[in-house]
Design a protein around this motif. Structure first.
Motif, short mmCIF file in Angstrom:
data_model
loop_
_atom_site.label_atom_id
_atom_site.label_comp_id
_atom_site.label_asym_id
_atom_site.label_seq_id
_atom_site.Cartn_x
_atom_site.Cartn_y
_atom_site.Cartn_z
N ALA A 1 3.31 -2.90 -7.98
CA ALA A 1 3.97 -3.77 -7.01
C ALA A 1 4.23 -3.03 -5.69
O ALA A 1 4.03 -3.60 -4.61
N VAL A 2 4.67 -1.79 -5.79
CA VAL A 2 4.94 -1.00 -4.58
C VAL A 2 3.65 -0.75 -3.80
O VAL A 2 3.61 -0.88 -2.57
N ALA A 3 2.59 -0.42 -4.51
CA ALA A 3 1.30 -0.15 -3.86
C ALA A 3 0.81 -1.40 -3.13
O ALA A 3 0.37 -1.34 -1.97
N LEU B 1 -1.93 4.26 -7.55
CA LEU B 1 -1.75 5.45 -6.72
C LEU B 1 -3.01 5.76 -5.92
O LEU B 1 -2.93 6.23 -4.78
N ALA B 2 -4.17 5.48 -6.50
CA ALA B 2 -5.41 5.64 -5.74
C ALA B 2 -5.44 4.68 -4.56
O ALA B 2 -5.86 5.04 -3.45
N ALA B 3 -4.98 3.45 -4.77
CA ALA B 3 -4.92 2.48 -3.68
C ALA B 3 -3.96 2.94 -2.59
O ALA B 3 -4.25 2.79 -1.39
N CYS B 4 -2.83 3.51 -2.98
CA CYS B 4 -1.90 4.07 -1.99
C CYS B 4 -2.57 5.17 -1.18
O CYS B 4 -2.47 5.21 0.05
N GLU B 5 -3.23 6.07 -1.87
CA GLU B 5 -3.89 7.19 -1.21
C GLU B 5 -4.94 6.72 -0.20
O GLU B 5 -5.00 7.22 0.93
N LYS B 6 -5.75 5.75 -0.59
CA LYS B 6 -6.80 5.26 0.30
C LYS B 6 -6.21 4.49 1.48
O LYS B 6 -6.74 4.56 2.60
N THR B 7 -5.13 3.76 1.24
CA THR B 7 -4.45 3.08 2.34
C THR B 7 -3.94 4.09 3.35
O THR B 7 -4.12 3.94 4.57
N VAL B 8 -3.30 5.14 2.87
CA VAL B 8 -2.76 6.19 3.75
C VAL B 8 -3.89 6.85 4.54
O VAL B 8 -3.77 7.10 5.75
#
Length: 202
Positions: A161-163, A97-104
């Motif tokens: 996987a989604v991230a 989720l941290a990776a998702c946040e930083k990507t966004v």
């Protein structure tokens, strides 16, 4: 119930996949918080994706809270009950989720902020955080692989996987697949599942 939001959001997608893995029936409304803002606002005045509209009209927000509520409704969970395994999964999910946040954050900075307003030191810091999250995930997967086949897949496998797929769609030039073979393999296997195929991130 209705799941509102576009599947190019990793938060919407992890929710959709989880609902399918839990055999929860839902209608998906592919509304954007940008291009269809006014339509989205009719369901949730906060206009936050994902939104889960329950049958009584209650609008729930935040993928983690939505998933937790639905799991309580159906009496099943993708989180392990064994405490050490649950701790492992929570560790993976937090990093993903941290990776998702930083990507966004990087995508929004590039696409929404004028070039002359972008702050390069801040972008460099976010990139470092993004790379650290994936490096830690890659190392953890080298030590212990996550199951991604049914029925053994857990929320850690879903969210990781989604991230990974999301970041590879948006920032492949920053996070190299060749440098993260364990993550690439996990994603490849997860995307073969019917629940993932039914929620394509496009």
């Amino acid at each position: 119930m209705k799941l509102i939001g576009m599947l190019d959001s990793p938060y919407v997608r992890r929710t959709a996949i989880t609902l399918r893995l839990l055999d929860v029936a839902f209608e998906h409304l592919s509304l954007s918080v940008f291009s269809t803002y006014d339509s989205f606002k009719q369901f949730n005045p906060v206009v936050k994706a994902p939104t889960l509209l329950l049958d009584d009209g209650t609008a729930l927000m935040d993928s983690t809270l939505i998933i937790d509520h639905v799991e309580h409704i159906v009496g099943r969970s993708l989180m392990p009950q064994n405490l050490p395994q649950r701790q492992r999964d929570t560790f993976f999910i937090g990093l993903a989720l941290a990776a998702c946040e930083k990507t966004v954050q990087i995508v929004y900075e590039r696409n929404l902020r004028p070039a002359d307003k972008q702050h390069e030191p801040w972008i460099a810091r976010v990139k470092a955080q993004l790379l650290a999250a994936y490096a830690t995930l890659e190392t953890a997967l080298q030590q212990e692989a996550l199951p991604v086949e049914k029925p053994r897949i857990t929320q850690a496998g879903v969210t990781t996987a989604v991230a990974w797929r999301f970041t590879q769609m948006m920032l492949p030039e920053i996070v190299s697949a060749t440098d993260h073979p364990q993550l690439a393999e996990l994603s490849l296997r997860a995307e073969l599942l019917p629940e993932f195929k039914a929620a394509p991130p496009v």
